[in-house]
Scaffold this motif. Sequence first.
Motif, PDB file in Angstrom:
ATOM      1  N   CYS A   1     140.761  41.549  59.851  1.00  0.00           N
ATOM      2  CA  CYS A   1     139.412  41.029  59.982  1.00  0.00           C
ATOM      3  C   CYS A   1     138.478  41.918  59.164  1.00  0.00           C
ATOM      4  CB  CYS A   1     139.004  41.046  61.451  1.00  0.00           C
ATOM      5  SG  CYS A   1     137.407  40.272  61.751  1.00  0.00           S
TER       6      CYS A   1
ATOM      7  N   GLN B   1     143.045  30.457  55.968  1.00  0.00           N
ATOM      8  CA  GLN B   1     144.381  31.010  56.188  1.00  0.00           C
ATOM      9  C   GLN B   1     145.300  30.746  55.000  1.00  0.00           C
ATOM     10  OE1 GLN B   1     145.096  33.149  58.470  1.00  0.00           O
ATOM     11  NE2 GLN B   1     143.168  32.889  59.559  1.00  0.00           N
ATOM     12  N   ASP B   2     145.156  29.597  54.353  1.00  0.00           N
ATOM     13  CA  ASP B   2     145.946  29.301  53.150  1.00  0.00           C
ATOM     14  C   ASP B   2     145.619  30.289  52.024  1.00  0.00           C
ATOM     15  OD1 ASP B   2     147.264  27.174  54.332  1.00  0.00           O
ATOM     16  OD2 ASP B   2     146.009  25.629  53.377  1.00  0.00           O
TER      17      ASP B   2
ATOM     18  N   ARG C   1     147.124  40.527  62.349  1.00  0.00           N
ATOM     19  CA  ARG C   1     146.077  39.915  61.535  1.00  0.00           C
ATOM     20  C   ARG C   1     145.087  40.967  61.047  1.00  0.00           C
ATOM     21  NH1 ARG C   1     143.275  36.101  65.080  1.00  0.00           N
ATOM     22  NH2 ARG C   1     143.795  37.661  66.632  1.00  0.00           N
TER      23      ARG C   1
ATOM     24  N   TRP D   1     133.462  28.301  59.249  1.00  0.00           N
ATOM     25  CA  TRP D   1     134.362  28.836  58.239  1.00  0.00           C
ATOM     26  C   TRP D   1     133.795  28.589  56.848  1.00  0.00           C
ATOM     27  CZ3 TRP D   1     138.041  32.089  59.570  1.00  0.00           C
ATOM     28  CH2 TRP D   1     138.422  32.114  60.911  1.00  0.00           C
TER      29      TRP D   1
ATOM     30  N   GLU E   1     139.210  26.909  58.975  1.00  0.00           N
ATOM     31  CA  GLU E   1     140.098  28.037  59.248  1.00  0.00           C
ATOM     32  C   GLU E   1     141.428  27.851  58.514  1.00  0.00           C
ATOM     33  OE1 GLU E   1     142.024  30.591  62.926  1.00  0.00           O
ATOM     34  OE2 GLU E   1     141.046  28.681  63.368  1.00  0.00           O
TER      35      GLU E   1
ATOM     36  N   ILE F   1     144.401  33.318  52.359  1.00  0.00           N
ATOM     37  CA  ILE F   1     144.920  34.624  52.774  1.00  0.00           C
ATOM     38  C   ILE F   1     146.424  34.681  52.560  1.00  0.00           C
ATOM     39  CG2 ILE F   1     145.293  36.117  54.779  1.00  0.00           C
ATOM     40  CD1 ILE F   1     142.502  35.031  55.785  1.00  0.00           C
ATOM     41  N   ALA F   2     147.132  33.623  52.935  1.00  0.00           N
ATOM     42  CA  ALA F   2     148.591  33.586  52.761  1.00  0.00           C
ATOM     43  C   ALA F   2     148.974  33.649  51.288  1.00  0.00           C
ATOM     44  CB  ALA F   2     149.166  32.326  53.410  1.00  0.00           C
TER      45      ALA F   2
ATOM     46  N   SER G   1     147.444  38.889  52.108  1.00  0.00           N
ATOM     47  CA  SER G   1     146.695  39.443  53.243  1.00  0.00           C
ATOM     48  C   SER G   1     145.211  39.266  52.960  1.00  0.00           C
ATOM     49  CB  SER G   1     146.999  40.937  53.433  1.00  0.00           C
ATOM     50  OG  SER G   1     146.448  41.696  52.364  1.00  0.00           O
TER      51      SER G   1
END
Length: 132
Positions: free
Chosen positions: A98, A54-55, A96, A21, A50, A57-58, A62
């Motif tokens: 990608c 994800q944090d 999700r 990551w 990861e 992205i949140a 998105s």
Amino acid sequence: MTIENRLRAYIDAAPKDAVQWGHSDCSRFAQGWFEQETGRAVDAPSYASEAEAQDLIAQAGSLAALWTQYLGEPDHVRDPDVGFADIGIIAITGGRQCGGIFMKNRTMALRGLAGVSVLRPRGIVAAWSVHR
């Protein structure tokens, strides 16, 4: 060297081992291609796990919104005319997203958890042109 040959060489050189990551995930795979082809450095945020990814992205809302923060507005949004070697975001299972590199015949190369896969995306969320 043609763009097809450069893209093949780029994909062939991608790591084949487990994703790291912030170094070899789907975003970094696509961004590396963008930087190579445009000569433009991407000022993307740093992350090392990861959970950190994800944090980010949140916080952005998105993955497409996060990419837009540092790549600018997409050239294509849900557009069937995305160009060969453009980068973009596709919808995947579970709501999700990608990132990857668009190839011929509406396929996409993306860096998965263990190497590069090629698939035919069901839904294109956004794309950025590499050769505008």
